[in-house]
Write a protein that holds these residues in place. Structure first.
Motif: not given
Length: 103
Positions: A2, A4, A68, A71, A98
């Motif tokens: 992912i 951010v 996620i 994170f 995100i």
């Protein structure tokens, strides 16, 4: 993976100290997040769609993580520390997105 993205809106009264962000804020984040942070990229806006127009964002930071959950578990406990540093480099609130990296 992912990504951010923290995007700082631009405007005539926007202040953004890119040297502080690059040399102090981002290294603090990288050191604090450790191995959970897989990559970091910093972009400075230089223009918009029309020549001479301000870039929509004065700066954008992209941080990559495995998931996620990675994170949230690494960033969440330090969010207040990171937020407390914001007045040292800007007078605007960053927008966070995100995204899933698909290629």
């Amino acid at each position: 993976m992912i990504k951010v993205s923290v995007m700082y809106p631009n405007g005539p009264k926007t202040k953004f100290d890119s040297e502080y962000y690059k040399n102090s804020h981002l290294p603090m984040i990288a050191e604090t997040l450790g191995d959970s942070l897989k990559g970091i990229e910093f972009n400075i806006g230089i223009g918009g769609r029309v020549p001479g127009e301000l870039a929509p964002y004065v700066a954008i930071a992209h941080l990559t993580f495995d998931s996620i959950e990675s994170f949230q578990s690494s960033f969440g406990p330090h969010a207040e520390k990171f937020a407390a540093d914001v007045p040292n480099y800007t007078n605007v609130e960053g927008e966070l997105q995100i995204s899933e990296i698909v290629s």
